[in-house]
Motif scaffolding. Structure first.
Motif, PDB file in Angstrom:
ATOM      1  N   ARG A  12       6.061  -6.610   0.569  1.00 20.16           N
ATOM      2  CA  ARG A  12       5.148  -5.815   1.401  1.00 20.16           C
ATOM      3  C   ARG A  12       4.609  -4.671   0.570  1.00 20.16           C
ATOM      4  NH1 ARG A  12       1.410  -4.277   4.418  1.00 20.16           N
ATOM      5  NH2 ARG A  12       1.788  -2.915   6.186  1.00 20.16           N
ATOM      6  N   ARG A  13       3.281  -4.556   0.518  1.00 18.98           N
ATOM      7  CA  ARG A  13       2.647  -3.458  -0.215  1.00 18.98           C
ATOM      8  C   ARG A  13       1.721  -2.726   0.761  1.00 18.98           C
ATOM      9  NH1 ARG A  13       4.141  -5.343  -5.366  1.00 18.98           N
ATOM     10  NH2 ARG A  13       3.786  -7.549  -5.707  1.00 18.98           N
ATOM     11  N   PRO A  14       2.255  -1.807   1.563  1.00 23.24           N
ATOM     12  CA  PRO A  14       1.457  -1.145   2.596  1.00 23.24           C
ATOM     13  C   PRO A  14       0.491  -0.103   2.025  1.00 23.24           C
ATOM     14  CG  PRO A  14       3.686  -0.278   2.615  1.00 23.24           C
ATOM     15  CD  PRO A  14       3.659  -1.390   1.600  1.00 23.24           C
ATOM     16  N   SER A  15      -0.732  -0.138   2.513  1.00 24.32           N
ATOM     17  CA  SER A  15      -1.753   0.876   2.182  1.00 24.32           C
ATOM     18  C   SER A  15      -1.837   1.155   0.684  1.00 24.32           C
ATOM     19  CB  SER A  15      -1.487   2.173   2.949  1.00 24.32           C
ATOM     20  OG  SER A  15      -1.561   1.937   4.336  1.00 24.32           O
ATOM     21  N   ALA A  16      -1.744   0.132  -0.127  1.00 28.45           N
ATOM     22  CA  ALA A  16      -1.692   0.311  -1.580  1.00 28.45           C
ATOM     23  C   ALA A  16      -3.057   0.501  -2.232  1.00 28.45           C
ATOM     24  CB  ALA A  16      -0.975  -0.877  -2.208  1.00 28.45           C
ATOM     25  N   TRP A  17      -4.135   0.083  -1.564  1.00 32.27           N
ATOM     26  CA  TRP A  17      -5.465   0.137  -2.169  1.00 32.27           C
ATOM     27  C   TRP A  17      -6.474   0.735  -1.202  1.00 32.27           C
ATOM     28  CZ3 TRP A  17      -2.196  -4.085  -2.315  1.00 32.27           C
ATOM     29  CH2 TRP A  17      -1.591  -4.305  -3.556  1.00 32.27           C
TER      30      TRP A  17
END
Length: 99
Positions: free
Chosen positions: A7-12
């Motif tokens: 999970r990569r939340p709000s990464a970009w």
């Protein structure tokens, strides 16, 4: 290798940033870490804060390999889960469209 969900939340901030990170991720995985990680697919989501996040499916030797790959790419890599099993009810609609 084991299967993981990362999970990569709000990464970009936007899809262009994600595209650049994806290219770097694929390159590092293929050229530098092919014996430790393999990117299978990602589901891209719009986060409540307006940014872009992902749920990524990877094969990896272990959690340390996931963390190292993320560090080299410069993206989040601390929230991951080893997959216990997979239940497929229907194929992904995107797969049907490109098949």
């Amino acid at each position: 290798m084991e299967l993981y969900v990362i999970r990569r939340p709000s990464a970009w901030a936007n899809l262009e940033e994600l595209k650049a990170a994806g290219a770097k991720s694929a390159r590092i995985g293929t050229e530098e870490m092919s014996d430790r990680v393999r990117w299978i697919r990602s589901y891209v989501v719009h986060e409540p804060d307006g940014r872009i996040g992902t749920f990524c499916i990877y094969e990896a030797r272990d959690g340390a390999s996931i963390r190292e790959h993320a560090r080299r790419v410069g993206m989040p890599g601390e929230e991951f889960y080893k997959v216990a099993t997979t239940v497929v009810v229907c194929p992904d609609p995107a797969e049907l469209a490109t098949a």
